[in-house]
Design a protein around this motif. Structure first.
Motif, mmCIF file in Angstrom:
data_model
loop_
_atom_site.group_PDB
_atom_site.id
_atom_site.type_symbol
_atom_site.label_atom_id
_atom_site.label_comp_id
_atom_site.label_asym_id
_atom_site.label_seq_id
_atom_site.Cartn_x
_atom_site.Cartn_y
_atom_site.Cartn_z
ATOM 1 N N GLN A 152 37.091 110.156 -27.299
ATOM 2 C CA GLN A 152 35.442 109.470 -26.906
ATOM 3 C C GLN A 152 35.142 108.637 -26.091
ATOM 4 O O GLN A 152 34.261 108.716 -25.460
ATOM 5 C CB GLN A 152 35.396 108.702 -28.789
ATOM 6 N N SER A 153 36.710 108.692 -25.536
ATOM 7 C CA SER A 153 36.715 107.757 -23.854
ATOM 8 C C SER A 153 36.164 109.425 -22.683
ATOM 9 O O SER A 153 36.625 110.398 -22.808
ATOM 10 C CB SER A 153 38.006 107.544 -23.834
ATOM 11 N N VAL A 154 35.364 108.838 -21.630
ATOM 12 C CA VAL A 154 35.768 109.574 -21.087
ATOM 13 C C VAL A 154 36.331 109.911 -20.196
ATOM 14 O O VAL A 154 36.645 110.982 -19.060
ATOM 15 C CB VAL A 154 34.219 108.230 -19.245
ATOM 16 N N GLY A 155 37.087 109.271 -19.564
ATOM 17 C CA GLY A 155 38.643 109.905 -19.249
ATOM 18 C C GLY A 155 39.268 111.112 -20.243
ATOM 19 O O GLY A 155 39.274 112.117 -19.436
ATOM 20 N N LEU A 156 39.363 111.428 -20.942
ATOM 21 C CA LEU A 156 40.390 112.042 -21.760
ATOM 22 C C LEU A 156 38.341 113.146 -21.822
ATOM 23 O O LEU A 156 39.145 114.329 -21.143
ATOM 24 C CB LEU A 156 40.393 111.580 -23.430
ATOM 25 N N LEU A 157 37.589 112.955 -21.663
ATOM 26 C CA LEU A 157 37.037 113.899 -22.120
ATOM 27 C C LEU A 157 36.855 114.669 -20.276
ATOM 28 O O LEU A 157 36.518 116.317 -20.488
ATOM 29 C CB LEU A 157 35.509 113.349 -22.204
ATOM 30 N N THR A 158 37.067 114.177 -19.637
ATOM 31 C CA THR A 158 37.016 114.904 -18.285
ATOM 32 C C THR A 158 38.448 115.340 -18.615
ATOM 33 O O THR A 158 37.706 116.717 -17.948
ATOM 34 C CB THR A 158 36.988 113.096 -17.133
ATOM 35 N N ARG A 159 38.749 114.794 -18.915
ATOM 36 C CA ARG A 159 40.802 116.141 -18.144
ATOM 37 C C ARG A 159 39.938 116.583 -19.662
ATOM 38 O O ARG A 159 40.860 118.012 -18.864
ATOM 39 C CB ARG A 159 41.683 114.827 -18.840
ATOM 40 N N PHE A 160 39.993 117.553 -20.644
ATOM 41 C CA PHE A 160 40.164 118.293 -21.597
ATOM 42 C C PHE A 160 38.697 119.269 -20.606
ATOM 43 O O PHE A 160 38.484 121.149 -20.549
ATOM 44 C CB PHE A 160 39.252 117.961 -23.284
ATOM 45 N N GLU A 161 37.948 118.637 -20.076
ATOM 46 C CA GLU A 161 36.303 119.317 -19.336
ATOM 47 C C GLU A 161 37.119 119.680 -18.443
ATOM 48 O O GLU A 161 36.778 121.044 -17.900
ATOM 49 C CB GLU A 161 35.480 118.446 -18.721
ATOM 50 N N ALA A 162 38.165 119.446 -17.444
ATOM 51 C CA ALA A 162 38.726 119.784 -16.355
ATOM 52 C C ALA A 162 39.382 121.339 -16.326
ATOM 53 O O ALA A 162 39.791 122.473 -15.940
ATOM 54 C CB ALA A 162 39.330 118.563 -15.250
ATOM 55 N N ALA A 163 40.124 121.079 -18.013
ATOM 56 C CA ALA A 163 41.534 121.896 -18.196
ATOM 57 C C ALA A 163 39.764 123.081 -18.864
ATOM 58 O O ALA A 163 40.494 124.434 -18.400
ATOM 59 C CB ALA A 163 41.889 121.410 -19.783
ATOM 60 N N GLN A 164 38.958 122.879 -19.137
ATOM 61 C CA GLN A 164 38.434 124.418 -20.045
ATOM 62 C C GLN A 164 37.430 125.155 -18.469
ATOM 63 O O GLN A 164 37.441 126.144 -18.051
ATOM 64 C CB GLN A 164 36.884 123.355 -20.232
ATOM 65 N N LYS A 165 37.487 124.021 -17.317
ATOM 66 C CA LYS A 165 36.545 124.880 -16.249
ATOM 67 C C LYS A 165 37.986 126.279 -15.117
ATOM 68 O O LYS A 165 37.650 126.769 -14.971
ATOM 69 C CB LYS A 165 36.013 123.553 -14.838
ATOM 70 N N ARG A 166 39.060 124.910 -15.459
ATOM 71 C CA ARG A 166 39.649 125.949 -14.852
ATOM 72 C C ARG A 166 40.080 127.016 -15.582
ATOM 73 O O ARG A 166 40.298 128.494 -14.846
ATOM 74 C CB ARG A 166 41.378 125.844 -15.045
ATOM 75 N N CYS A 167 40.279 127.457 -16.867
ATOM 76 C CA CYS A 167 39.333 128.813 -17.986
ATOM 77 C C CYS A 167 38.497 129.518 -17.608
ATOM 78 O O CYS A 167 38.975 130.486 -17.415
ATOM 79 C CB CYS A 167 39.967 128.260 -18.890
ATOM 80 N N ILE A 168 37.278 128.678 -17.269
ATOM 81 C CA ILE A 168 35.949 129.186 -17.096
ATOM 82 C C ILE A 168 36.584 130.124 -15.535
ATOM 83 O O ILE A 168 35.722 131.833 -15.201
ATOM 84 C CB ILE A 168 34.988 128.534 -16.872
ATOM 85 N N LYS A 169 36.791 129.664 -14.386
ATOM 86 C CA LYS A 169 37.079 130.009 -13.019
ATOM 87 C C LYS A 169 38.058 131.121 -13.649
ATOM 88 O O LYS A 169 37.726 132.217 -12.832
ATOM 89 C CB LYS A 169 37.843 129.379 -12.100
ATOM 90 N N TRP A 170 38.668 131.241 -14.155
ATOM 91 C CA TRP A 170 39.549 132.498 -14.598
ATOM 92 C C TRP A 170 39.173 133.415 -15.144
ATOM 93 O O TRP A 170 39.292 135.314 -15.075
ATOM 94 C CB TRP A 170 41.365 132.554 -15.180
ATOM 95 N N ILE A 171 38.215 133.312 -16.145
ATOM 96 C CA ILE A 171 37.556 134.353 -16.778
ATOM 97 C C ILE A 171 36.552 135.052 -16.120
ATOM 98 O O ILE A 171 36.570 136.453 -15.808
ATOM 99 C CB ILE A 171 36.531 133.638 -18.382
ATOM 100 N N PHE A 172 36.000 134.695 -14.824
ATOM 101 C CA PHE A 172 35.142 134.720 -13.643
ATOM 102 C C PHE A 172 36.147 135.599 -12.561
ATOM 103 O O PHE A 172 35.018 135.951 -11.536
ATOM 104 C CB PHE A 172 33.956 134.386 -13.114
ATOM 105 N N ASN A 173 37.645 135.520 -12.631
ATOM 106 C CA ASN A 173 37.831 136.055 -11.565
ATOM 107 C C ASN A 173 38.326 134.874 -10.707
ATOM 108 O O ASN A 173 38.350 136.174 -9.124
ATOM 109 C CB ASN A 173 37.280 137.582 -11.192
ATOM 110 N N THR A 174 37.999 133.464 -10.152
ATOM 111 C CA THR A 174 37.485 133.178 -9.130
ATOM 112 C C THR A 174 39.387 131.586 -9.043
ATOM 113 O O THR A 174 39.644 131.093 -10.499
ATOM 114 C CB THR A 174 36.278 132.243 -9.443
ATOM 115 N N SER A 175 39.317 131.901 -8.020
ATOM 116 C CA SER A 175 40.675 131.073 -7.673
ATOM 117 C C SER A 175 40.575 129.660 -8.067
ATOM 118 O O SER A 175 39.216 129.091 -7.859
ATOM 119 C CB SER A 175 40.627 131.284 -6.002
ATOM 120 N N TYR A 176 41.006 128.979 -9.271
ATOM 121 C CA TYR A 176 40.568 127.315 -9.192
ATOM 122 C C TYR A 176 40.737 126.253 -8.095
ATOM 123 O O TYR A 176 40.705 125.502 -8.508
ATOM 124 C CB TYR A 176 42.166 126.708 -9.681
#
Length: 309
Positions: A152-176
């Motif tokens: 529920q905290s902004v800090g934790l949600l930001t860390r989870f979002e950063a981890a997912q963004k890296r995954c999405i870049k991998w899916i689109f064959n883009t460097s992190y």
């Protein structure tokens, strides 16, 4: 006392030495029951967690009545370990009832699983195949009991979002290392029919809440929530006109005016606010699948963009 399969929990409110004795007597009775039924407890797997939002020196607790600061319990004359956290049915419960410990545990699993996936399928370039692998092996970690532990905290949600963004870049064959703007990231999520992490947890919460409202699960609303009635309002306003006219029959009212910090982040309190913010034509869908689709479109509908900057 709560029993699920071979997991058992027992508890008591400890305010004086007599309460400690009562809980120890319960443990002794459980041990005698296990002997009679030839289902022996393993003392090394039995833990004691003293759950309290306060420290042991807080004035609300009468620790001066104990000859020690922390009560100890025994099972078959073997001392049970006192711990700060314990995993229960897949969820880490801490002595402060905070989410941080379990969220950090899940985030580490999420990142480790993605790194394993990235190394194992380094040769893969197909976006659809990568999306399927991500949903199956990585994001599925976030599903189990998310209503209990969702950050529920902004800090934790930001860390989870950063981890997912890296995954999405991998899916689109883009460097992190390539920087994506927020709008471009959301448009890429939309292309994959995915949502940001905070929306993912909100959708998961509200899907369960819909089932609770419609009595399709064995969970009841808490005592402080009730459905709004036309006679609950003394005058008509733009915010309650649909309730007074009988169009909105699923709007909820809360009887607690000043909730504590813990209550504000609890499942039912945070969900009833989200629930009321949804248009009533979505809340009152008769089909769960239609509700899920409309809910997702309502919460996440980004503007398309072609630029990563």
């Amino acid at each position: 006392m709560a029993l699920f399969a071979d997991d058992l929990k027992t508890w008591n409110v400890i305010k004086c030495f007599a309460d400690f004795n009562d809980l120890q007597s319960t443990v002794n009775s459980l041990f005698e029951w296990s002997k009679a039924n030839r289902m022996h407890f393993h003392p090394d797997k039995c833990k004691v967690v003293a759950i309290s939002p306060f420290s042991q020196y807080h004035e609300s607790f009468t620790w001066d009545q104990f000859p020690f600061f922390e009560p100890y319990y025994t099972l078959n004359n073997m001392l049970l370990d006192n711990v700060d956290h314990q995993r229960d049915l897949g969820i880490y419960v801490t002595n402060k009832l905070t989410r941080d410990f379990h969220c950090n545990f899940i985030l580490k699993q999420y990142i480790d699983r993605f790194n394993l996936l990235r190394r194992s399928y380094y040769f893969l370039r197909n976006i659809n195949h990568k999306r399927t692998l991500y949903l199956t092996m990585v994001r599925s970690i976030l599903v189990h009991c998310s209503a209990v532990w969702a950050p529920q905290s902004v800090g934790l949600l930001t860390r989870f979002e950063a981890a997912q963004k890296r995954c999405i870049k991998w899916i689109f064959n883009t460097s992190y290392l390539v920087r994506w703007s927020s709008n471009y990231y959301h448009s890429q999520l939309h292309r994959l029919d995915l949502v940001p992490i905070d929306i993912f947890f909100k959708v998961s919460d509200l899907k369960l809440f819909y089932r609770i409202i419609n009595n399709t699960v064995f969970i009841n609303l808490p005592y402080y929530l009730k459905f709004a009635k036309p006679n609950d309002y003394k005058k008509t306003t733009r915010s309650n006109i649909d309730i007074i006219n009988g169009l909105d029959t699923t709007f909820l009212l809360c009887s607690i005016d000043k909730p504590s910090t813990k209550l504000q982040t609890s499942y039912f309190y945070r969900c009833f606010k989200l629930w009321n913010s949804i248009p009533y034509n979505i809340r009152q869908c008769t089909s769960y699948f239609t509700y899920s689709r409309l809910l997702k479109n309502h919460l996440f509908n980004p503007e398309p963009t072609d630029s990563a900057q």
